[in-house]
Scaffold this motif. Structure first.
Motif, short mmCIF file in Angstrom:
data_model
loop_
_atom_site.label_atom_id
_atom_site.label_comp_id
_atom_site.label_asym_id
_atom_site.label_seq_id
_atom_site.Cartn_x
_atom_site.Cartn_y
_atom_site.Cartn_z
N SER A 8 0.85 -1.20 0.00
CA SER A 8 0.00 0.00 0.00
C SER A 8 0.89 1.25 0.00
O SER A 8 2.08 1.19 0.26
N VAL A 9 0.24 2.37 -0.25
CA VAL A 9 0.96 3.65 -0.25
C VAL A 9 1.41 3.99 1.16
O VAL A 9 2.51 4.53 1.36
N GLU A 10 0.61 3.67 2.15
CA GLU A 10 0.97 3.96 3.54
C GLU A 10 2.23 3.19 3.94
O GLU A 10 3.10 3.70 4.62
N ALA A 15 8.26 3.47 4.97
CA ALA A 15 9.58 2.87 4.76
C ALA A 15 10.66 3.95 4.72
O ALA A 15 10.43 5.07 4.26
N ARG A 16 11.83 3.58 5.22
CA ARG A 16 12.96 4.51 5.18
C ARG A 16 13.56 4.53 3.79
O ARG A 16 13.57 3.52 3.09
N ALA A 17 14.10 5.67 3.40
CA ALA A 17 14.77 5.78 2.10
C ALA A 17 16.08 5.00 2.18
O ALA A 17 16.77 5.03 3.20
N PRO A 18 16.42 4.28 1.13
CA PRO A 18 17.66 3.51 1.16
C PRO A 18 18.86 4.46 1.25
O PRO A 18 18.95 5.44 0.53
#
Length: 66
Positions: A8-10, A15-18
């Motif tokens: 999902s978008v949520e 999620a953290r950016a790599p």
């Protein structure tokens, strides 16, 4: 780099950016060095005068690399 899948978008927003473990500027310098190794710049070290247009155009053509 790993591929991340989200349901999902949520979940995607949470999620953290790599983050890269390398320093960005050092990576950029290595990339530049690799580029200049592959494609070195060569400029003639003089001013040329030509007697005809054909002679000037012949000098402008790239020389074949060996």
């Amino acid at each position: 780099m790993r591929v991340q899948k989200f349901r999902s978008v949520e979940e995607m927003d949470a999620a953290r950016a790599p983050a890269s473990s390398e320093k960005a500027f050092e990576r950029f310098l290595r990339h530049c060095a690799r580029y200049w190794t592959i494609s070195p710049r060569t400029y003639p070290r003089a001013v040329f005068k030509f007697r005809s247009l054909e002679e000037a155009q012949a000098a402008r053509r790239p020389t074949p690399r060996v």
